[in-house]
Motif scaffolding. Structure first.
Motif, PDB file in Angstrom:
ATOM      1  N   UNK A   1     -59.075  30.538 -11.534  1.00 26.97           N
ATOM      2  CA  UNK A   1     -58.126  29.992 -10.566  1.00 26.97           C
ATOM      3  C   UNK A   1     -57.023  29.249 -11.326  1.00 26.97           C
ATOM      4  N   UNK A   2     -55.809  29.418 -10.841  1.00 20.29           N
ATOM      5  CA  UNK A   2     -54.642  28.854 -11.525  1.00 20.29           C
ATOM      6  C   UNK A   2     -53.909  27.916 -10.572  1.00 20.29           C
ATOM      7  N   UNK A   3     -53.797  26.649 -10.956  1.00 23.38           N
ATOM      8  CA  UNK A   3     -53.009  25.683 -10.210  1.00 23.38           C
ATOM      9  C   UNK A   3     -51.581  25.689 -10.719  1.00 23.38           C
ATOM     10  N   UNK A   4     -50.663  26.155  -9.898  1.00 21.84           N
ATOM     11  CA  UNK A   4     -49.273  26.396 -10.285  1.00 21.84           C
ATOM     12  C   UNK A   4     -48.367  25.454  -9.503  1.00 21.84           C
ATOM     13  N   UNK A   5     -47.152  25.245 -10.006  1.00 22.97           N
ATOM     14  CA  UNK A   5     -46.234  24.410  -9.226  1.00 22.97           C
ATOM     15  C   UNK A   5     -45.799  25.115  -7.938  1.00 22.97           C
ATOM     16  N   UNK A   6     -46.018  26.433  -7.868  1.00 26.42           N
ATOM     17  CA  UNK A   6     -45.655  27.203  -6.670  1.00 26.42           C
ATOM     18  C   UNK A   6     -46.832  27.431  -5.729  1.00 26.42           C
ATOM     19  N   UNK A   7     -48.020  27.015  -6.123  1.00 29.72           N
ATOM     20  CA  UNK A   7     -49.163  27.203  -5.243  1.00 29.72           C
ATOM     21  C   UNK A   7     -50.438  27.451  -6.009  1.00 29.72           C
TER      22      UNK A   7
END
Length: 869
Positions: free
Chosen positions: A361-367
């Motif tokens: 899982x990737x926590x991104x500034x876009x979601x």
């Protein structure tokens, strides 16, 4: 890797040789003399004109050096300062040749200095010269044996007596030899641009090793053994190659990996694991045994790493530019440095990565995203996901800019459940204590501990504001099921009984990381073997070593001891006796060329306790009293503490507190009592005379007192007479004014009556009229106010009026007359009779007069008028 550019070490030119002492100090042969480096401070020593070319460190205080047209020995004196003694017998060119001594070695009891033309052997104060058959191109000291490469004849060995030819170059061609080493029973020869050869059983055979082609292309200039397992080849064109014993490349370090320059002129390996490189431009120190490996983003390849994770032997890096990946096995020695590739569609800032049940899982500034087939699939549009944590059995919590979102795992993806209530703000961390309790970090607000009910509502919240913790950037850390908080300067443990944080009694030793990001210093555990650290323009990995080891490869030393005052600084030797005027001391100490060192010191005879541990390696003591002192210092790296180093000295007392001074004081005291006795005897003899003189003086004083009393009495009499005369003048003035008025009234009345009578006598017919006029005149004079007195007073005080008008031009005639009456001493009632007004009006007039004269409330009006001139 640590790089030192020329300006950092005084612009002393290129470094041609590097050697290390047993105490950890590094010595360098520079174009401008001998350099000394302890990891913080550079020392420079120069005693000859030419470049320094080669070094041999005999011990911590003796260094042999070869230079241009000179060679000799540097020795430290008792003040830790080097001085040079030349052993070279010539001071001018021999046969037009300027000898440069590129090799300095010790063979048993001989010191050998090698130039291109000769070798000089110094032994028992005798100097022997052996000339080269053509020209020595290089020399090598291997396993106690000295080898010399002749440009034309081949490779020789000096056996302590003479030169012996090992082999000639094949086909009468020259081999530019750059190094010699042994592999088992075979001797191997490294050439500059022809690869590696093996000399065995009288034959010279080229070896086809993995590194060979690299060395031919890059041009070998220097070579060194790295312990017993590895070799290092320094090249002219491409940095250094580190190989195992079979020539397999283990590591390639060049300018793209962080070296300031690709040309390696010399190398030195310390037992601590530091490989020192003298470059064509600058110096580098590569700590090849360090547990920390740094990866820098050259040309902004991947940016600054924020987070990382493993999945299927693939290393994933989340940076400020996006999500990158690389094969873990290829990261050890990337050839070009561009080993990371971006995941398609991941552009932006990746704040968090988490491998949960095989899903990344990737926590991104876009979601929030999930990795699927080397690309990212968006799960939700929540912005700024900086924390991902598995919760209970089938749920995942994410922290973002606006709080915490709850997801449920379904079919290898996540289903959004709800946003947790009562949690607001940008959440940077979530730590799960158990299935019912979580910890939340909200920067610039504080740490929250909350219970989560069955409906994922936050209840029983407990807030720990950032202000509760010493230091900046509080960070949650869970170690062995215990919740800790780390700040920039302190560590805290949570106490469940008190529900409070307390300073940690046992602190976690964190590694020293260069360029660490604030707030990201706490290591992120990638696996059982590695920790991840974000750093500026890159990232770092820590290889976890669970075996205790003694990291001290250097010895704690004093690099400087000085006494000083306003007159200057002076070096101090141990057990020295100092004059009291130099009771200010300065000590500089060092554990040379070690990282993460802290020091603790104690001055016996002055300090009450040991100082706190800190990285500062110098201390000053000011205004010490006389006595014997011992300065003790020890060093610490992690949990390892060095032995105590001691420096003893004595401060002599000032001259006025010395033994001779005390003896003089005793003599002075004895003399004082002797003279005191004589003085008392003389004093008794003089007492009678003094008593007589006192009686005479008393009589004189009485006579003088009587005379003064008579004088004061006469003064009082004169003062009384003066006051009486003033009163008499006042009375006479009033009488004069009254008499003048009466006379003037009578004369004027009589004259008028006389004129009327004469008219009656001359003309009886008008007698009745004139008698009426006489009667009216008498009546008028009787009823009319008489101002004769005022006129008389004006005439008596004309000079006084002129002076008053000059200084106070705003005074009226009434004011001037009032001043005159006050001056002669008339009281308010008397003046009221004269002015024919009430006494209260006179008092008002006096107040107005005081204002016009500018008098203060405490000023006396009568004194002012009488003293006015």
């Amino acid at each position: 890797m640590q790089n030192y550019l020329p300006e950092s070490y005084g612009n002393h030119g290129k470094i041609w040789d590097i050697k290390s002492a047993k105490n950890g100090m590094i010595y360098m042969a520079s174009e401008d003399g001998l350099l000394e480096f302890d990891g913080k401070t550079w020392g420079h020593f120069k005693s000859y004109r030419g470049y320094t070319r080669s070094l041999y460190v005999a011990n911590d205080s003796t260094i042999y050096a070869g230079a241009d047209m000179d060679f000799g020995v540097w020795k430290k004196n008792k003040f830790r300062k080097f001085s040079f003694t030349s052993l070279y017998p010539f001071r001018k060119k021999i046969g037009g040749v300027n000898e440069e001594f590129w090799g300095t070695y010790q063979i048993k009891n001989q010191m050998v200095f090698v130039s291109h033309q000769n070798i000089y052997i110094s032994s028992y104060k005798k100097l022997t010269k052996i000339s080269a058959q053509s020209r020595f191109s290089n020399s090598f000291f291997v396993n106690g044996r000295l080898f010399l490469a002749d440009e034309k004849k081949g490779l020789f060995e000096y056996d302590g007596v003479q030169l012996k030819l090992l082999f000639s170059y094949p086909d009468n061609s020259s081999l530019d030899v750059s190094g010699v080493f042994f592999n088992g029973n075979s001797q191997r020869i490294i050439t500059k641009d022809k690869g590696i050869f093996e000399w065995n059983n009288g034959r010279l055979t080229p070896l086809q090793l993995e590194v060979s082609s690299m060395l031919i292309r890059s041009k070998v200039f220097s070579f060194i053994n790295l312990g017993t397992q590895y070799y290092a080849f320094g090249t002219i064109l491409d940095g250094i190659y580190i190989t195992d014993l079979n020539g397999k490349i283990i590591q390639h370090i060049n300018k793209s990996k962080g070296l300031p320059n690709n040309t390696v002129l010399c190398m030195n390996y310390q037992k601590s694991g530091k490989l020192w490189l003298g470059l064509d431009y600058g110096i580098s120190s590569v700590d090849i045994k360090n547990d920390i490996t740094y990866f820098y983003s050259k040309d902004d390849d991947f940016g600054t790493g924020y987070t990382a994770a493993f999945k299927d032997h693939i290393f994933f890096l989340g940076s400020n530019q996006g999500l990158y990946f690389a094969d873990w096995n290829e990261m050890g020695n990337p050839g070009s440095g561009n080993f990371l590739r971006m995941v398609e569609g991941s552009e932006g800032q990746v704040w968090s990565l988490r491998n949960i049940d095989g899903n990344l899982y990737c926590g991104h500034d876009k979601g929030l995203f999930i990795l699927e087939k080397n690309s990212l699939k968006k799960i939700n549009n929540e912005y700024g996901v900086s924390a991902i944590a598995p919760f209970r059995k089938d749920y995942i919590l994410t922290g973002n800019y606006s709080g915490i979102f709850v997801y449920k795992k379904e079919n290898n993806t996540l289903k959004f459940i709800k946003k947790m209530n009562l949690i607001v703000g940008a959440v940077s961390q979530i730590e799960v204590e158990n299935d019912h309790t979580i910890w939340i970090n909200i920067p610039n607000y504080g740490i929250l501990r909350t219970t989560v009910d069955a409906n994922f509502n936050a209840v029983n919240r407990q807030i720990f504001p950032d202000s509760n913790f010493k230091g900046n950037l509080p960070h949650l850390y869970k170690i062995k099921e215990k919740i800790k908080i780390f700040t920039s300067s302190e560590q805290y443990d949570f106490n469940h009984q008190n529900n409070k944080f307390f300073p940690a009694s046992e602190k976690v030793q964190l590694p020293v990381i260069n360029g660490k990001l604030p707030g990201f210093y706490i290591p992120q555990k990638l696996s059982a073997e590695y920790n991840f650290f974000p750093i500026y323009n890159g990232f770092a990995l820590e290889k976890l070593n669970f075996q205790d080891k003694n990291r001290f490869s250097s010895r704690l030393i004093f690099t400087k001891a000085q006494m000083f005052n306003n007159m200057g600084n002076f070096d101090l030797e141990e057990n020295q006796k100092l004059p009291y005027r130099f009771n200010n001391l300065r000590f500089v100490f060092s554990l040379p060329n070690e990282e993460g060192v802290e020091y603790q010191y104690f001055l016996d005879g002055f300090s009450k306790d040991w100082s706190v541990w800190n990285s500062e390696n110098k201390i000053e003591f000011l205004g010490l009293k006389e006595g014997t002192y011992s300065f003790l210092v020890k060093a610490k790296i992690g949990n390892q503490i060095s032995d105590v180093k001691t420096f003893t000295f004595r401060i002599n007392p000032p001259w006025y507190r010395s033994l001779y001074s005390y003896a003089a004081y005793l003599l002075m005291i004895a003399g004082f009592f002797y003279f005191l006795k004589k003085y008392q005897e003389n004093k008794l003899k003089k007492q009678k005379l003094e008593l007589l003189k006192k009686e005479q003086n008393a009589l004189r004083e009485q006579a003088e007192k009587h005379r003064q009393e008579m004088f004061f009495e006469k003064q009082r009499q004169l003062e009384n007479e003066k006051n009486n005369l003033k009163e008499e003048i006042k009375n006479k003035t009033i009488e004069l004014a009254t008499k003048a008025k009466e006379d003037e009234d009578k004369n004027r009345l009589l004259s008028t009556i006389n004129e009327k009578i004469l008219e009656i006598e001359n003309n009886p017919n008008i007698s009745k009229i004139r008698l009426g006029e006489i009667r009216r005149t008498l009546k008028t004079y009787l009823e009319t106010d008489d101002h004769t007195f005022e006129i008389q007073m004006d005439e008596l005080h004309q000079e006084f009026f002129k002076a008053m008008r000059k200084k106070f031009p705003n005074l009226s005639i009434y004011d001037l007359r009032l001043c005159a009456y006050l001056k002669i001493g008339l009281n308010s009632k008397e003046m009221a009779d004269i002015f024919q007004v009430l006494p209260s009006s006179i008092n008002v007039s006096r107040s107005r007069l005081r204002k016009k004269l500018g008098l203060k409330p405490e000023d006396d009006l009568f004194d002012f008028l009488n003293n006015f001139e």
